[in-house]
Design an enzyme around this catalytic site. Structure first.
Site, PDB file in Angstrom:
ATOM      1  N   ASN A  32     -16.893 -10.709 -13.203  1.00  0.00           N
ATOM      2  CA  ASN A  32     -16.713 -12.137 -12.869  1.00  0.00           C
ATOM      3  C   ASN A  32     -17.003 -12.409 -11.392  1.00  0.00           C
ATOM      4  O   ASN A  32     -16.788 -13.519 -10.915  1.00  0.00           O
ATOM      5  CB  ASN A  32     -15.304 -12.631 -13.253  1.00  0.00           C
ATOM      6  CG  ASN A  32     -14.216 -11.961 -12.421  1.00  0.00           C
ATOM      7  OD1 ASN A  32     -14.507 -11.117 -11.574  1.00  0.00           O
ATOM      8  ND2 ASN A  32     -12.978 -12.342 -12.663  1.00  0.00           N
ATOM      9  N   SER A 124      -4.909   5.204 -11.528  1.00  0.00           N
ATOM     10  CA  SER A 124      -4.830   5.521 -10.107  1.00  0.00           C
ATOM     11  C   SER A 124      -3.747   6.551  -9.831  1.00  0.00           C
ATOM     12  O   SER A 124      -2.692   6.556 -10.479  1.00  0.00           O
ATOM     13  CB  SER A 124      -4.512   4.220  -9.357  1.00  0.00           C
ATOM     14  OG  SER A 124      -4.111   4.499  -8.039  1.00  0.00           O
ATOM     15  N   TYR A 148       0.277  -3.664  -7.771  1.00  0.00           N
ATOM     16  CA  TYR A 148      -1.014  -3.090  -8.183  1.00  0.00           C
ATOM     17  C   TYR A 148      -0.785  -1.827  -9.022  1.00  0.00           C
ATOM     18  O   TYR A 148      -1.290  -1.687 -10.135  1.00  0.00           O
ATOM     19  CB  TYR A 148      -1.876  -2.760  -6.947  1.00  0.00           C
ATOM     20  CG  TYR A 148      -2.964  -1.767  -7.250  1.00  0.00           C
ATOM     21  CD1 TYR A 148      -4.088  -2.150  -7.975  1.00  0.00           C
ATOM     22  CD2 TYR A 148      -2.853  -0.423  -6.866  1.00  0.00           C
ATOM     23  CE1 TYR A 148      -5.075  -1.220  -8.298  1.00  0.00           C
ATOM     24  CE2 TYR A 148      -3.821   0.499  -7.176  1.00  0.00           C
ATOM     25  CZ  TYR A 148      -4.932   0.094  -7.888  1.00  0.00           C
ATOM     26  OH  TYR A 148      -5.894   1.009  -8.224  1.00  0.00           O
ATOM     27  N   LYS A 152      -1.221  -0.798 -13.214  1.00  0.00           N
ATOM     28  CA  LYS A 152      -1.958   0.348 -13.776  1.00  0.00           C
ATOM     29  C   LYS A 152      -1.059   1.134 -14.732  1.00  0.00           C
ATOM     30  O   LYS A 152      -1.497   1.575 -15.790  1.00  0.00           O
ATOM     31  CB  LYS A 152      -2.477   1.256 -12.649  1.00  0.00           C
ATOM     32  CG  LYS A 152      -3.584   0.625 -11.808  1.00  0.00           C
ATOM     33  CD  LYS A 152      -4.857   0.478 -12.613  1.00  0.00           C
ATOM     34  CE  LYS A 152      -5.967  -0.213 -11.858  1.00  0.00           C
ATOM     35  NZ  LYS A 152      -7.161  -0.468 -12.684  1.00  0.00           N
ATOM     36  N   PHE A 177      -7.892   9.812  -7.288  1.00  0.00           N
ATOM     37  CA  PHE A 177      -7.300  10.011  -5.970  1.00  0.00           C
ATOM     38  C   PHE A 177      -8.088   9.122  -4.993  1.00  0.00           C
ATOM     39  O   PHE A 177      -8.422   8.002  -5.350  1.00  0.00           O
ATOM     40  CB  PHE A 177      -7.184  11.512  -5.660  1.00  0.00           C
ATOM     41  CG  PHE A 177      -5.974  12.083  -6.394  1.00  0.00           C
ATOM     42  CD1 PHE A 177      -5.968  12.192  -7.784  1.00  0.00           C
ATOM     43  CD2 PHE A 177      -4.813  12.394  -5.721  1.00  0.00           C
ATOM     44  CE1 PHE A 177      -4.835  12.606  -8.477  1.00  0.00           C
ATOM     45  CE2 PHE A 177      -3.666  12.816  -6.401  1.00  0.00           C
ATOM     46  CZ  PHE A 177      -3.682  12.913  -7.779  1.00  0.00           C
ATOM     47  N   ASN A 198      -8.273   0.681   3.661  1.00  0.00           N
ATOM     48  CA  ASN A 198      -8.487   2.110   3.404  1.00  0.00           C
ATOM     49  C   ASN A 198      -9.249   2.753   4.548  1.00  0.00           C
ATOM     50  O   ASN A 198     -10.060   2.117   5.223  1.00  0.00           O
ATOM     51  CB  ASN A 198      -9.229   2.312   2.076  1.00  0.00           C
ATOM     52  CG  ASN A 198      -8.403   1.834   0.890  1.00  0.00           C
ATOM     53  OD1 ASN A 198      -8.817   0.967   0.154  1.00  0.00           O
ATOM     54  ND2 ASN A 198      -7.211   2.379   0.735  1.00  0.00           N
ATOM     55  N   ARG A 291       2.512   3.974   8.801  1.00  0.00           N
ATOM     56  CA  ARG A 291       2.377   2.783   7.958  1.00  0.00           C
ATOM     57  C   ARG A 291       3.456   2.853   6.872  1.00  0.00           C
ATOM     58  O   ARG A 291       3.531   3.865   6.156  1.00  0.00           O
ATOM     59  CB  ARG A 291       0.981   2.755   7.319  1.00  0.00           C
ATOM     60  CG  ARG A 291       0.751   1.587   6.385  1.00  0.00           C
ATOM     61  CD  ARG A 291      -0.710   1.493   5.915  1.00  0.00           C
ATOM     62  NE  ARG A 291      -1.107   2.596   5.043  1.00  0.00           N
ATOM     63  CZ  ARG A 291      -2.292   2.701   4.466  1.00  0.00           C
ATOM     64  NH1 ARG A 291      -3.216   1.780   4.677  1.00  0.00           N
ATOM     65  NH2 ARG A 291      -2.583   3.729   3.702  1.00  0.00           N
ATOM     66  N   ASP A 294       3.563   5.010   3.228  1.00  0.00           N
ATOM     67  CA  ASP A 294       2.675   6.181   3.181  1.00  0.00           C
ATOM     68  C   ASP A 294       3.470   7.457   2.920  1.00  0.00           C
ATOM     69  O   ASP A 294       4.477   7.709   3.578  1.00  0.00           O
ATOM     70  CB  ASP A 294       1.926   6.354   4.516  1.00  0.00           C
ATOM     71  CG  ASP A 294       0.621   5.605   4.547  1.00  0.00           C
ATOM     72  OD1 ASP A 294       0.157   5.156   3.475  1.00  0.00           O
ATOM     73  OD2 ASP A 294       0.054   5.452   5.656  1.00  0.00           O
TER      74      ASP A 294
HETATM   75  C1  UD1 Z   1      -4.043   3.445  -0.518  1.00  0.00           C
HETATM   76  C2  UD1 Z   1      -2.948   2.752  -1.288  1.00  0.00           C
HETATM   77  C3  UD1 Z   1      -2.991   3.225  -2.716  1.00  0.00           C
HETATM   78  C4  UD1 Z   1      -4.365   2.972  -3.315  1.00  0.00           C
HETATM   79  C5  UD1 Z   1      -5.433   3.631  -2.462  1.00  0.00           C
HETATM   80  C6  UD1 Z   1      -6.810   3.231  -2.947  1.00  0.00           C
HETATM   81  C7  UD1 Z   1      -1.126   2.168   0.246  1.00  0.00           C
HETATM   82  C8  UD1 Z   1       0.232   2.557   0.755  1.00  0.00           C
HETATM   83  N1  UD1 Z   1      -1.661   3.015  -0.655  1.00  0.00           N
HETATM   84  O1  UD1 Z   1      -3.789   4.832  -0.586  1.00  0.00           O
HETATM   85  O2  UD1 Z   1      -1.993   2.560  -3.469  1.00  0.00           O
HETATM   86  O3  UD1 Z   1      -4.431   3.495  -4.610  1.00  0.00           O
HETATM   87  O4  UD1 Z   1      -5.301   3.200  -1.120  1.00  0.00           O
HETATM   88  O5  UD1 Z   1      -7.784   3.982  -2.310  1.00  0.00           O
HETATM   89  O6  UD1 Z   1      -1.684   1.185   0.634  1.00  0.00           O
HETATM   90  N2  UD1 Z   1      -4.957   5.652   7.580  1.00  0.00           N
HETATM   91  C9  UD1 Z   1      -4.965   5.600   8.967  1.00  0.00           C
HETATM   92  N3  UD1 Z   1      -5.531   4.498   9.554  1.00  0.00           N
HETATM   93  C10 UD1 Z   1      -6.089   3.461   8.851  1.00  0.00           C
HETATM   94  C11 UD1 Z   1      -6.080   3.547   7.433  1.00  0.00           C
HETATM   95  C12 UD1 Z   1      -5.495   4.645   6.838  1.00  0.00           C
HETATM   96  O7  UD1 Z   1      -4.490   6.504   9.637  1.00  0.00           O
HETATM   97  O8  UD1 Z   1      -6.563   2.491   9.447  1.00  0.00           O
HETATM   98  C13 UD1 Z   1      -4.388   6.840   6.936  1.00  0.00           C
HETATM   99  C14 UD1 Z   1      -3.214   6.523   6.021  1.00  0.00           C
HETATM  100  O9  UD1 Z   1      -2.005   6.624   6.701  1.00  0.00           O
HETATM  101  C15 UD1 Z   1      -3.368   7.604   4.949  1.00  0.00           C
HETATM  102  C16 UD1 Z   1      -4.859   7.911   4.910  1.00  0.00           C
HETATM  103  O10 UD1 Z   1      -5.397   7.384   6.104  1.00  0.00           O
HETATM  104  O11 UD1 Z   1      -2.718   8.752   5.359  1.00  0.00           O
HETATM  105  C17 UD1 Z   1      -5.547   7.265   3.726  1.00  0.00           C
HETATM  106  O12 UD1 Z   1      -5.222   5.897   3.705  1.00  0.00           O
HETATM  107  P1  UD1 Z   1      -5.880   4.893   2.650  1.00  0.00           P
HETATM  108  O13 UD1 Z   1      -7.349   5.033   2.685  1.00  0.00           O
HETATM  109  O14 UD1 Z   1      -5.307   3.534   2.884  1.00  0.00           O
HETATM  110  O15 UD1 Z   1      -5.394   5.475   1.230  1.00  0.00           O
HETATM  111  P2  UD1 Z   1      -3.926   5.760   0.665  1.00  0.00           P
HETATM  112  O16 UD1 Z   1      -2.877   5.422   1.631  1.00  0.00           O
HETATM  113  O17 UD1 Z   1      -3.901   7.142   0.153  1.00  0.00           O
END
Ligand code: UD1
Length: 333
Positions: A32, A124, A148, A152, A177, A198, A291, A294
């Site tokens: 969509n 997820s 979210y 799932k 993952f 992310n 954050r 986390d």
């Molecule tokens: C996040 C979501 C998760 C989702 C996934 C999709 C949260 C708490 N979790 O997971 O529900 O399924 O994305 O991909 O939002 N980090 C930094 N700086 C940044 C961004 C991230 O240090 O600007 C670190 C985070 O602390 C984490 C790692 O990078 O340790 C990965 O982060 P991210 O890509 O957001 O994924 P998840 O936290 O695993």
């Protein structure tokens, strides 16, 4: 075999369309465009040299779905279409539940009406209780911390119950993952709207100069270098896992769950260093606060997918960083 791909213009959906079309499989896609655009369809056509059969429709629109299922003899569905921004789901839970659950329900009803028995569902790793011991296996307890992830879990439940009631149904739920990377052509990739939450898209955009620096969310975790570890998997590996699942579902009825990950935790600092090394650039970053929400670490148990699907992730963190940058360099955001 004809496969319907919902969310076919999205990040993982577009890569799956391109791969299946490239394998000469019959593919129909629906989207969509709520978080994607027609440009993705054009790029799929460019990559494959073929024309994707595409419908712009909302999955909750029963009449539109009925039309698509009437026009084609669909054998299996890969159901990607969903809203996926964790933060927005907390602010707008009803929108998230309405979209993610009602689209799955309409899909199930339409499949039943048209005698389609196979569906691969996009789930997820965020459905796992992150406080569980690592690795997270398919038997680890599920517990969501945002709407979210709850949506799932609820869709998994709906599909599990549907399989219990109808023995001809075959459902594979894939718990992803951290999906990163992009198509080797550099034409399609992850294009989050607004500022990415992310890490990998944020790193790629920072490398391009779109952000001043990356904030590392905490370096005082109980991990080897103090930063959080995650199980990053290349989108092309993930797509392969879906194609294997279609073949698995064609031969096995019932409900099955598989993790899709590499089975190793990579720290934030390792991601930064690898991105810098393979792409020959310097990434501005600083250490910030943790954050909220986390978990220190997360990685997949991969034995079940290896044994039952024959799936093993092949692409390395280097591949992910290189392809991510290759895509970002050419993209307009
Ligand atoms: C996040 C979501 C998760 C989702 C996934 C999709 C949260 C708490 N979790 O997971 O529900 O399924 O994305 O991909 O939002 N980090 C930094 N700086 C940044 C961004 C991230 O240090 O600007 C670190 C985070 O602390 C984490 C790692 O990078 O340790 C990965 O982060 P991210 O890509 O957001 O994924 P998840 O936290 O695993």
């Amino acid at each position: 075999m004809t496969v319907l791909i919902t969310g076919g213009a999205g990040y993982i959906g577009s890569h799956t369309c391109a791969e299946l079309l490239g394998m000469n499989r019959e593919v129909i896609a629906v989207d969509n465009f709520c978080n994607s655009s027609a440009a993705a369809i054009e790029k799929i056509n460019k990559i494959t040299g073929k024309k994707l059969t595409f419908y712009e429709a909302d999955l909750r629109d029963e009449a539109a779905m009925d039309k698509i299922f009437s026009a084609h003899k669909i054998d299996a569905v890969i159901h990607f279409a969903a809203l996926k921004a964790v933060g927005v789901s907390v602010a707008e839970p009803i929108t998230y539940y309405d979209n993610n659950i009602n689209s799955t329900l309409t899909l199930c009803k339409t499949m039943k009406k048209h005698n389609v028995n196979s569906v691969i569902f996009s789930s997820s790793a965020s459905t796992y209780d992150g406080n569980s011991p690592m690795p997270l296996t398919e038997d680890s307890p599920q517990k969501a911390i945002n709407p979210y992830a709850w949506s799932k879990i609820m869709c998994e439940r709906i599909l599990r119950d549907a399989c219990f009631a109808d023995k001809s149904l075959s459902v594979v739920a894939l718990r992803y993952f951290n999906v990163v990377g992009a198509h080797p052509s550099g034409l399609i990739g992850d294009t989050p709207s607004g500022i990415p939450n992310n890490i990998m898209p944020f790193i790629a955009q920072t490398a391009k100069g779109l952000h001043k620096e990356l904030k590392v969310f905490g370096n005082d975790y109980p991990t080897p270098d103090g930063t959080c570890t995650r199980d990053y998997i290349h989108v092309m590996d993930l797509v392969r896992g879906h194609i294997m699942s279609i073949d698995y579902a064609a031969e096995n009825s019932g409900f099955e769950v598989f993790n899709l990950g590499r089975g190793e935790g990579i720290s934030v600092l390792e991601v930064i260093q690898t991105f810098e090394r393979v792409n020959g650039l310097k990434l501005p970053y600083s250490i910030g606060d943790r954050r909220p929400g986390d978990n220190p670490e997360s990685y997949a148990g991969t034995a079940k997918a290896a044994e039952m699907l024959g799936f093993r992730a092949e692409k390395t963190l280097e591949d992910m960083c290189r392809d991510m940058w290759n895509y970002q360099k050419g993209s307009c955001n």
